[in-house]
Design a protein around this motif. Structure first.
Motif, PDB file in Angstrom:
ATOM      1  N   VAL A   1       0.858  -1.179   0.000  1.00  0.00           N
ATOM      2  CA  VAL A   1       0.000   0.000   0.000  1.00  0.00           C
ATOM      3  C   VAL A   1       0.898   1.235   0.000  1.00  0.00           C
ATOM      4  N   VAL A   2       0.434   2.282  -0.684  1.00  0.00           N
ATOM      5  CA  VAL A   2       1.158   3.554  -0.700  1.00  0.00           C
ATOM      6  C   VAL A   2       0.196   4.663  -0.344  1.00  0.00           C
ATOM      7  N   ILE A   3       0.739   5.768   0.178  1.00  0.00           N
ATOM      8  CA  ILE A   3      -0.101   6.868   0.640  1.00  0.00           C
ATOM      9  C   ILE A   3       0.524   8.197   0.246  1.00  0.00           C
ATOM     10  N   ARG A   4      -0.314   9.097  -0.222  1.00  0.00           N
ATOM     11  CA  ARG A   4       0.132  10.436  -0.589  1.00  0.00           C
ATOM     12  C   ARG A   4       0.636  11.184   0.642  1.00  0.00           C
ATOM     13  N   TRP A   5       1.446  12.203   0.425  1.00  0.00           N
ATOM     14  CA  TRP A   5       2.014  12.959   1.547  1.00  0.00           C
ATOM     15  C   TRP A   5       0.920  13.498   2.474  1.00  0.00           C
ATOM     16  N   SER A   6      -0.220  13.890   1.904  1.00  0.00           N
ATOM     17  CA  SER A   6      -1.293  14.481   2.690  1.00  0.00           C
ATOM     18  C   SER A   6      -2.158  13.428   3.386  1.00  0.00           C
ATOM     19  N   GLY A   7      -2.011  12.184   2.985  1.00  0.00           N
ATOM     20  CA  GLY A   7      -2.801  11.119   3.588  1.00  0.00           C
ATOM     21  C   GLY A   7      -4.165  10.914   2.974  1.00  0.00           C
ATOM     22  N   ASP A   8      -4.498  11.674   1.947  1.00  0.00           N
ATOM     23  CA  ASP A   8      -5.857  11.625   1.406  1.00  0.00           C
ATOM     24  C   ASP A   8      -5.979  10.769   0.148  1.00  0.00           C
ATOM     25  N   ASP A   9      -4.957  10.034  -0.172  1.00  0.00           N
ATOM     26  CA  ASP A   9      -5.032   9.148  -1.325  1.00  0.00           C
ATOM     27  C   ASP A   9      -4.141   7.940  -1.059  1.00  0.00           C
ATOM     28  N   THR A  10      -4.672   6.783  -1.374  1.00  0.00           N
ATOM     29  CA  THR A  10      -3.934   5.545  -1.132  1.00  0.00           C
ATOM     30  C   THR A  10      -4.177   4.558  -2.269  1.00  0.00           C
ATOM     31  N   TYR A  11      -3.228   3.652  -2.448  1.00  0.00           N
ATOM     32  CA  TYR A  11      -3.399   2.547  -3.385  1.00  0.00           C
ATOM     33  C   TYR A  11      -3.028   1.255  -2.648  1.00  0.00           C
ATOM     34  N   TYR A  12      -3.975   0.345  -2.579  1.00  0.00           N
ATOM     35  CA  TYR A  12      -3.764  -0.937  -1.925  1.00  0.00           C
ATOM     36  C   TYR A  12      -3.621  -2.046  -2.954  1.00  0.00           C
ATOM     37  N   ALA A  13      -2.769  -2.998  -2.674  1.00  0.00           N
ATOM     38  CA  ALA A  13      -2.734  -4.204  -3.484  1.00  0.00           C
ATOM     39  C   ALA A  13      -4.032  -4.972  -3.285  1.00  0.00           C
ATOM     40  N   ASP A  14      -4.516  -5.607  -4.328  1.00  0.00           N
ATOM     41  CA  ASP A  14      -5.779  -6.341  -4.238  1.00  0.00           C
ATOM     42  C   ASP A  14      -5.733  -7.410  -3.143  1.00  0.00           C
TER      43      ASP A  14
ATOM     44  N   VAL B   1      -4.547  -7.339  -0.259  1.00  0.00           N
ATOM     45  CA  VAL B   1      -4.654  -6.888   1.129  1.00  0.00           C
ATOM     46  C   VAL B   1      -5.851  -5.967   1.356  1.00  0.00           C
ATOM     47  N   LYS B   2      -6.561  -5.633   0.312  1.00  0.00           N
ATOM     48  CA  LYS B   2      -7.708  -4.738   0.458  1.00  0.00           C
ATOM     49  C   LYS B   2      -8.720  -5.310   1.443  1.00  0.00           C
ATOM     50  N   GLY B   3      -9.189  -4.448   2.331  1.00  0.00           N
ATOM     51  CA  GLY B   3     -10.159  -4.872   3.327  1.00  0.00           C
ATOM     52  C   GLY B   3      -9.537  -5.494   4.561  1.00  0.00           C
ATOM     53  N   ARG B   4      -8.247  -5.770   4.518  1.00  0.00           N
ATOM     54  CA  ARG B   4      -7.564  -6.377   5.670  1.00  0.00           C
ATOM     55  C   ARG B   4      -6.484  -5.447   6.245  1.00  0.00           C
ATOM     56  N   PHE B   5      -5.811  -4.715   5.398  1.00  0.00           N
ATOM     57  CA  PHE B   5      -4.728  -3.832   5.835  1.00  0.00           C
ATOM     58  C   PHE B   5      -5.184  -2.379   5.730  1.00  0.00           C
ATOM     59  N   THR B   6      -4.654  -1.545   6.635  1.00  0.00           N
ATOM     60  CA  THR B   6      -4.959  -0.121   6.609  1.00  0.00           C
ATOM     61  C   THR B   6      -3.685   0.674   6.863  1.00  0.00           C
ATOM     62  N   ILE B   7      -3.412   1.612   5.989  1.00  0.00           N
ATOM     63  CA  ILE B   7      -2.266   2.494   6.165  1.00  0.00           C
ATOM     64  C   ILE B   7      -2.748   3.823   6.735  1.00  0.00           C
ATOM     65  N   SER B   8      -1.902   4.426   7.558  1.00  0.00           N
ATOM     66  CA  SER B   8      -2.186   5.759   8.062  1.00  0.00           C
ATOM     67  C   SER B   8      -0.855   6.455   8.319  1.00  0.00           C
TER      68      SER B   8
END
Length: 128
Positions: free
Chosen positions: A49-62, A64-71
């Motif tokens: 998973v990757v996250i924009r500097w502001s935290g308002d955009d993310t891309y998850y690998a299929d 891990v979706k629904g199981r992992f959360t980035i913050s």
């Protein structure tokens, strides 16, 4: 220069949870996109998973979706990865990475080669 230090890995049974942390140094940490990547034995490094500097955009690998959360908490220069419902196939070394490029689109944000700084990695092992 940014230094990244991961923590929180370990051994867990399938179905369990772990929370990884990545502590960064440097005043520009908050301007960097961040990512969690993993590498299993005999396999290449893949984006989790990757996250924009502001935290308002993310891309998850299929996978891990629904199981992992980035913050991220830019005030603390820290990025987190909450991993729930872990599976044996999640077993890998997990790396935290930072990216100076400000553009953030799926095609490049998930590519490890576009990241400039890497942590040393933390082992996650999920037993069946």
């Amino acid at each position: 220069q940014v230094q990244l230090v991961e923590s929180g890995g370990g051994l867990v049974q399938a179905g369990g949870s772990l929370r990884l942390s990545c502590a960064g140094s440097g005043r520009t940490f908050s301007t960097y996109a961040m990512g969690w990547f993993r590498q299993a034995p005999g396999k290449g490094r893949e984006s989790v998973v990757v996250i924009r500097w502001s935290g308002d955009d993310t891309y998850y690998a299929d996978s891990v979706k629904g199981r992992f959360t980035i913050s991220r908490d830019n005030a603390k220069n820290t990025v987190y990865l909450q991993m729930n419902s872990l599976k044996p196939e999640d077993t890998a070394v997990y790396y935290c990475a930072a990216r100076r490029i400000t553009s953030f689109n799926y095609r490049t944000a998930v590519e490890p080669d576009t990241y400039d700084y890497w942590g040393q990695g933390t082992q996650v092992t999920v037993s069946s």
